[in-house]
Design an enzyme around this catalytic site. Structure first.
Site, mmCIF file in Angstrom:
data_model
loop_
_atom_site.group_PDB
_atom_site.id
_atom_site.type_symbol
_atom_site.label_atom_id
_atom_site.label_comp_id
_atom_site.label_asym_id
_atom_site.label_seq_id
_atom_site.Cartn_x
_atom_site.Cartn_y
_atom_site.Cartn_z
ATOM 1 C CD GLU A 187 -12.243 -40.957 22.201
ATOM 2 O OE1 GLU A 187 -11.296 -40.411 22.787
ATOM 3 O OE2 GLU A 187 -12.167 -42.093 21.686
ATOM 4 C CB THR A 234 -8.819 -44.491 22.004
ATOM 5 O OG1 THR A 234 -9.293 -43.200 22.389
ATOM 6 C CG2 THR A 234 -9.914 -45.234 21.258
ATOM 7 C CG HIS A 286 -10.910 -37.340 20.296
ATOM 8 N ND1 HIS A 286 -10.045 -36.509 19.619
ATOM 9 C CD2 HIS A 286 -10.134 -38.288 20.881
ATOM 10 C CE1 HIS A 286 -8.805 -36.927 19.793
ATOM 11 N NE2 HIS A 286 -8.833 -38.012 20.562
ATOM 12 C CG ASP A 335 -11.361 -43.919 25.343
ATOM 13 O OD1 ASP A 335 -10.612 -44.825 25.706
ATOM 14 O OD2 ASP A 335 -11.034 -43.064 24.505
ATOM 15 C CG HIS A 336 -9.146 -41.551 27.737
ATOM 16 N ND1 HIS A 336 -9.001 -40.176 27.663
ATOM 17 C CD2 HIS A 336 -9.104 -41.999 26.448
ATOM 18 C CE1 HIS A 336 -8.860 -39.808 26.393
ATOM 19 N NE2 HIS A 336 -8.936 -40.904 25.646
#
Length: 678
Positions: free
Chosen positions: A300, A340, A455, A521-522
């Protein structure tokens, strides 16, 4: 308990009950007369009853929503429907119109499903464009007069019952109810109504309550069974957000020659728009009679800026750094779009999620996709997430696209939630490890683990196997790619947990027979990072540029890849390594095969929204343009002034990337719909 004698309360509960019974009757009619589900034959009774349970909760939600406007008229402080005959008639007129529309939608839904095998959705609006033809077809095909009489009869019976209930309750002598009784009684009713509309009564995450969604009806991954759990009115409303213009067919055809060559289509056909490829068993498949396990680990919000192996000076990721030296290590790996749900989509389907509104997972018309996960024949398939997979309706994609998948999510874990995103990543790894160890050993497994700890709010759980927080100056961690000290420690914790996952796999005896595919994820954007190329910050590439490690200590020799590669390429590469023959209908390509376009090109969406900025990136260049093809420009990723347009200095590269940037974007739109399974 005086509030229990409230006239308003009795009318509201009675009205909801009347409408609810009507909706249950209509659901029964659908089950018996139109549904393709045969309980006890094709579908087991427990599955049918569980699906009906989902549908009944949708019906209760609709019944409450239909009655709320009438109740608002009754609960007005001074001038209300208890005292005013005008407001009573306003309420009655509303109920007549609302119920007439609802019943008409059910009738249309029955015919729509009988004809197309799909519940009523917003795509039916296209028939309005040919209203005269559609009207004539209905008149010649269906007993319109009898259907109209049945519609009027049900409407009159229901409205009559509601008006009778109104007179029975509102005309009754008022009973004085004490203030405190009204206060706590009203509070209790608000909570009960909220829970009924939410549609979930157990394992509710109060920090992030996810309501019952259409995707919950497809928990079994069966389209026909899932249709039984939908409510046509609510489902129609949900699909209104789906754009009616699916893709630009003219642009897809215009760029088909370049795109078909890019994909390696053996027999291109511009009229049929052939994009599928039959991929034979590859010579670079892994040796051995026993196929290895595969574990995808989605990391994540982890970008390359946070990883020591990519240059982070604080080296907060010693485990990933070590694994990078022992893995297939990709320096220029990109997710096509940030977010996501969009990463989950592209990793499972092999198609960039280029939807402009919301995400593709929220579109119920396309969530049943062909996935190369199903090409892994003879594999157990497991998907684990610490939180609720219903967020962004990701569960619909997972259950409908991966045959036989076992989905484990919030509510099914032994560990307690640590924050809004569910259990900790460490607990997720531990419980996933238990699941994998308990799988029958008759065949290998494919597991997808979706982390969430890196996150906001960057929770550090109290039980973390000895992980210790480090307090560094804010300026220092910001210069090293973290927005805060909390995020810096969340990166460290994610890396720590990856190390624990490797230890668990070794203890479980499957480390050396497993391919671990670990990908970001990014990334979260951060400015002024000295160890990054200026192009990544100034052109926005740092959001898409994430780490990728393919780690298989007993199977693959360490190797470093310098060419640009994309998220869609993961499953084709894994399927080829495992020695499968497969049909590839998507944008992904085997990374060990030479790229037909020369140096590899990866499609990107650099800015989302109604007017996206799209691009095509290589190891050295980025071509970007507006989504409609205007204002194209070429940028040198190694330049100190990356915003300069270098198209004139590199005309061949510019002309090579120009059609691919637009063509891959438009074809991705097309693929979202054309890759849907029947």
């Amino acid at each position: 308990m005086g509030w229990l004698r409230s006239r308003r309360l009795h009318y509201f509960l009675g009205g909801v009950a009347i409408v609810f019974v009507l909706l249950l009757l209509l659901r029964t009619i659908f089950l018996i007369g139109f549904s393709a589900v045969s309980p006890g034959e094709d579908h087991s009774w427990p599955l049918v009853l569980e699906t009906l349970g989902v549908g009944v909760r949708f019906d209760l939600r609709l019944a409450i929503l239909l009655m709320l406007p009438v109740m608002l008229l009754a609960w007005l402080p001074v001038w209300n429907s208890l005292r005013s005959s005008v407001l009573r008639w306003v309420g009655r007129l509303y109920l007549i119109i609302a119920l007439a529309i609802v019943l008409l939608m059910y009738i249309i839904d029955f015919g729509h499903y009988a004809y197309l095998g799909v519940r009523l959705n917003a795509s039916a609006l296209k028939f309005i464009a040919d209203a005269q033809i559609s009207q004539q077809m209905l008149w010649e095909t269906y007993p319109v007069v009898w259907i109209t009489l049945a519609w009027l009869a049900l409407l009159l019976i229901t409205v009559g019952a509601l008006i009778g209930l109104e007179r029975l309750t509102f005309n009754r002598p008022a009973i004085r109810i004490g203030l405190w009784s009204r206060v706590w009684g009203s509070a209790l009713m608000v909570v009960l109504v909220f829970l009924a509309i939410l549609g979930r009564y157990t394992n509710i995450n109060l920090e992030n309550p996810v309501p019952l969604r259409w995707s919950d009806a497809f928990f079994a991954g069966d389209t026909q069974l899932g249709a039984l759990g939908l409510n046509p009115v609510i489902f129609f409303y949900d699909t209104l957000a789906v754009p009616q213009q699916r893709y630009d067919l003219e642009q897809v055809r215009r760029h088909y020659p370049q795109v078909s060559e890019y994909l390696g289509v053996a027999e291109p056909h511009i009229e049929k728009l052939t994009l599928s490829r039959q991929v034979p068993q590859q010579p670079h498949r892994l040796a051995g009679d026993k196929r290895p396990n595969v574990i995808f680990v989605m990391l994540e919000s982890l970008g390359t800026t946070a990883v020591g192996a990519y240059g982070n000076p604080l080296q907060p990721t010693p485990n990933l750094d070590r694994l990078a030296k022992e893995s297939w290590f990709f320096r220029h790996f990109y997710v096509p779009v940030t977010g996501t749900a969009k990463t989950v989509w592209a990793s499972i389907t092999g198609i960039p999620d280029v939807s402009r509104q919301e995400t593709a997972t929220r579109n119920p018309l396309i969530t049943r996709q062909h996935s190369l996960v199903n090409a892994l024949e003879g594999y157990h398939k497991v998907y684990t997430i610490g939180g609720n997979a219903g967020w962004a309706n990701m569960s619909a994609l997972i259950r409908q696209s991966i045959d036989g998948v076992q989905l484990y999510e919030e509510g099914g874990w032994k560990a307690e939630n640590v924050d809004v995103w569910g259990i900790s990543d460490l607990d997720l790894f531990k419980e996933t490890d238990e699941i994998l160890r308990e799988l029958p050993k008759d065949k290998p497994f494919f597991a997808y683990i979706q982390t969430a700890g890196h996150h906001r709010p960057y929770t550090i759980p109290p039980e973390n196997d000895g992980f210790e927080v480090i307090d560094r100056p804010l300026e220092e961690v910001q210069a090293a790619g973290s927005q805060s000290v909390a995020q810096y420690n969340a990166v460290r914790l994610l890396d720590f947990n990856i190390g624990r996952l490797m230890e668990l796999a070794e203890e479980g005896g499957y480390l050396n027979n497993t391919i671990f595919v670990m990908f970001g994820d990014h990334n979260t954007r951060i400015a002024n990072i000295d160890y990054m190329k200026p192009a990544f910050e100034k052109l926005g590439l740092e959001s898409n540029n994430v780490p990728l490690l393919i780690y298989a200590p007993g199977l693959l020799q360490p190797r470093e890849f310098d060419e640009a590669v994309g998220l869609a390429d993961l499953l084709p590469t894994v399927a080829s390594l495992l020695g499968f023959e497969y049909e590839n209908r998507t944008m992904g390509r085997d990374l060990l095969q030479p790229a037909p376009e020369g140096e590899r090109v990866v499609p990107l969406v650099l800015r989302e929204g109604s007017f996206p900025l799209i691009g095509a990136v290589t190891q050295d260049f980025l071509l970007q343009m507006n989504y409609d093809g205007t204002e194209p420009s070429l940028h040198d990723l190694d330049s100190d002034t990356p915003l300069d347009n270098v198209a004139e200095q590199h005309p061949e590269e510019y002309q090579r990337l120009l059609p691919l940037a637009r063509g891959l974007y438009e074809t991705s739109h097309y693929m979202l719909y054309e890759n849907v399974r029947d």
